[in-house]
Structures are given as structure tokens and as C-alpha cells.
Write a protein that holds these residues in place. Structure first.
Motif, short mmCIF file in Angstrom:
data_model
loop_
_atom_site.label_atom_id
_atom_site.label_comp_id
_atom_site.label_asym_id
_atom_site.label_seq_id
_atom_site.Cartn_x
_atom_site.Cartn_y
_atom_site.Cartn_z
N ILE A 75 49.41 40.35 40.43
CA ILE A 75 48.85 41.67 40.68
C ILE A 75 47.32 41.63 40.57
O ILE A 75 46.75 40.74 39.92
CB ILE A 75 49.40 42.74 39.70
N THR A 76 46.70 42.60 41.21
CA THR A 76 45.26 42.79 41.10
C THR A 76 44.99 44.11 40.41
O THR A 76 45.60 45.12 40.75
CB THR A 76 44.59 42.77 42.49
N TRP A 77 44.11 44.07 39.44
CA TRP A 77 43.65 45.30 38.79
C TRP A 77 42.27 45.62 39.33
O TRP A 77 41.30 44.91 39.04
CB TRP A 77 43.58 45.10 37.27
N LEU A 78 42.20 46.67 40.14
CA LEU A 78 40.94 47.09 40.73
C LEU A 78 40.38 48.25 39.89
O LEU A 78 40.98 49.33 39.85
CB LEU A 78 41.15 47.52 42.19
N LEU A 79 39.27 48.02 39.25
CA LEU A 79 38.72 48.95 38.26
C LEU A 79 37.46 49.62 38.79
O LEU A 79 36.50 48.94 39.19
CB LEU A 79 38.42 48.19 36.97
N VAL A 92 36.65 49.33 29.28
CA VAL A 92 36.60 48.19 30.21
C VAL A 92 36.72 46.84 29.48
O VAL A 92 37.47 45.96 29.92
CB VAL A 92 35.34 48.26 31.09
N PRO A 93 36.03 46.62 28.35
CA PRO A 93 36.22 45.35 27.64
C PRO A 93 37.66 45.14 27.19
O PRO A 93 38.16 44.00 27.17
CB PRO A 93 35.27 45.46 26.46
N ALA A 94 38.35 46.23 26.80
CA ALA A 94 39.75 46.10 26.37
C ALA A 94 40.64 45.74 27.56
O ALA A 94 41.56 44.92 27.43
CB ALA A 94 40.22 47.40 25.73
N ILE A 95 40.38 46.34 28.71
CA ILE A 95 41.13 45.98 29.91
C ILE A 95 40.93 44.50 30.24
O ILE A 95 41.88 43.78 30.56
CB ILE A 95 40.69 46.86 31.11
N ASN A 96 39.69 44.05 30.11
CA ASN A 96 39.41 42.64 30.39
C ASN A 96 40.12 41.72 29.42
O ASN A 96 40.62 40.66 29.83
CB ASN A 96 37.90 42.39 30.32
N LYS A 97 40.21 42.10 28.15
CA LYS A 97 40.90 41.28 27.15
C LYS A 97 42.36 41.06 27.55
O LYS A 97 42.90 39.96 27.38
CB LYS A 97 40.83 41.93 25.77
N VAL A 98 43.00 42.11 28.07
CA VAL A 98 44.39 41.99 28.51
C VAL A 98 44.48 41.08 29.73
O VAL A 98 45.32 40.17 29.78
CB VAL A 98 44.97 43.38 28.83
N ALA A 99 43.63 41.31 30.71
CA ALA A 99 43.67 40.51 31.94
C ALA A 99 43.41 39.03 31.68
O ALA A 99 43.99 38.17 32.34
CB ALA A 99 42.65 41.06 32.95
N GLU A 100 42.57 38.75 30.71
CA GLU A 100 42.24 37.35 30.39
C GLU A 100 43.45 36.57 29.88
O GLU A 100 43.48 35.34 29.98
CB GLU A 100 41.14 37.30 29.32
N LEU A 101 44.44 37.27 29.36
CA LEU A 101 45.59 36.61 28.77
C LEU A 101 46.62 36.14 29.79
O LEU A 101 47.56 35.43 29.44
CB LEU A 101 46.27 37.54 27.76
N ASN A 102 46.47 36.56 31.04
CA ASN A 102 47.48 36.20 32.04
C ASN A 102 46.80 35.97 33.39
O ASN A 102 46.21 36.89 33.97
CB ASN A 102 48.51 37.34 32.16
N ASP A 103 46.90 34.73 33.91
CA ASP A 103 46.24 34.44 35.17
C ASP A 103 46.93 35.06 36.38
O ASP A 103 46.47 34.93 37.52
CB ASP A 103 46.06 32.93 35.37
#
Length: 205
Positions: A75-79, A92-103
Motif C-alpha cells: 500500500i501507499t500512504w499519501l499524506l 506526521v513523525p508518528a505516521i512515519n514511525k509506523v511506515a518505517e516498520l514495514n516495507d
């Protein structure tokens, strides 16, 4: 809609590129967005410091990390955001922390005022509220869900105040910043984990 999203994705940037952009704007005494007022420039400076702090300190619990890492759909998260937005500096930093955990999760960022067609397709109660996260299935291009502009607890906090007093006062906005500081990104992480569980129920088994 597909063409609007596609065009926005083509002009999107990564989180690291966004952070570099904000840092450069601070050095240039500027801000993102169509308005370059002194107030918005000062908010961008403040938000750069906030994001720098959250980039270093936001923690993801082992339980949430397990669920996020178990998600298997591309999936793509478009912010949609802007550097001057106070809520975004915490979210936004919290969203990035989640996204960083799964490629499997590809986080891309666009600026609201440069993407009004996209923004107007994802209004909140008729307003161009940010940050707004659009979750897109890479295989079909379908929008799976949206998130924002605030985490659930902050949204309830704001709605209760508006219902009682009609508008958000400067004092309340300061209280809201204290709420974000005390929450440390955990409500955002919880909300996003719950959405991933809804999209792929086996994540939470």
C-alpha cells in the motif's frame, strides 16, 4: 480521482525529503504554503523543532510493532500536510514511525496548497484540514481508507470543546499541544494499527 491521485504521487516526496525541505525553509526564514506570513514562518520554525524531537523519541510498543510488521499488502500512504500546521508536527513523525516498520507501506508526502484538487477530494467536514492520510492499494489503485486530521482522542477533545464553546480559543490550542506532548504519538500509532487490522484481519489474530 485516479488521475488526481496519480498526479499527486508523481510530485510527492519521501519523509526524509520533507524533513530536509522544512529544515531548509527554516534556514531561509520561510514556510511551505501559498501564504508566507511571519506567523506561519514562526510556526514552521517551532514545528521543525517538534518534529526533530519526535523523530528521536517516539516509541512503538512491541505489540503494535508485531501487528504492523505482519501487514502483507502493498500500500501507499499519501499524506497531505504543510510545515506550519501544529497538529501535523506531532502526527506526521508518528505516521512515519509506523511506515518505517514495514516495507510494504510506502509513505509519500505532498503539500496541501500545491495539491488542492487532491485536498478537495478528501475534505473533513467541508474543510481543508491537515494532516490527511490517504491509504491506497498499490495493485488496484483504490483508496482503502483515510486518516486525520487528528487522532481519535484529540478529535474527541476538540469536538467536546467546540460543542460547548463554539470555537477553539488560543488557550485551548495550547492545551491541545500539551495533550500531544503527553501522548507522545501513541494515539496515532494505535489508530493506524487498528486500520491495518481492519484491512488485513489476520494481522490482529
Amino acid at each position: 480521482m485516479d488521475s488526481i491521485i496519480k498526479n499527486s504521487l508523481e510530485h510527492s516526496i519521501s519523509y526524509n525529503e520533507y524533513r530536509s525541505l522544512v529544515k531548509r525553509l527554516v534556514e531561509e526564514n520561510s514556510t511551505t504554503g501559498l501564504e508566507k506570513t511571519e506567523a506561519l514562518i514562526n510556526y514552521t520554525k517551532l514545528n521543525d523543532r517538534r518534529m526533530k524531537r519526535w523523530d528521536k523519541t517516539i516509541k512503538v510498543s512491541d505489540d503494535a510493532k508485531y501487528k504492523i510488521e505482519a501487514f502483507e499488502e502493498d500500500i501507499t500512504w499519501l499524506l497531505i500536510t504543510e510545515s506550519w500546521c501544529g497538529d501535523a508536527a506531532h502526527i506526521v513523525p508518528a505516521i512515519n514511525k509506523v511506515a518505517e516498520l514495514n516495507d510494504k507501506i510506502n509513505l509519500r508526502i505532498v503539500l496541501r496548497d500545491e495539491n488542492l484538487g487532491l485536498m478537495d477530494a478528501f475534505l473533513t467536514n467541508g474543510g481543508r484540514a491537515i494532516p490527511k492520510l490517504i491509504m491506497i492499494d498499490n495493485a488496484s489503485g483504490n483508496v482503502l481508507n483515510t486518516y486525520g486530521p487528528r487522532p481519535t482522542e484529540a478529535t474527541n477533545y476538540v469536538n467536546r470543546f467546540k460543542a460547548k464553546y463554539g470555537t477553539l480559543t488560543p488557550e485551548f490550542k495550547e492545551d491541545l499541544q500539551h495533550w500531544y506532548n503527553n501522548d507522545k504519538g501513541q494515539n496515532v500509532i494505535k489508530n493506524l494499527t487498528e486500520i491495518l487490522c481492519e484491512l488485513q484481519p489476520t494481522v490482529c489474530l
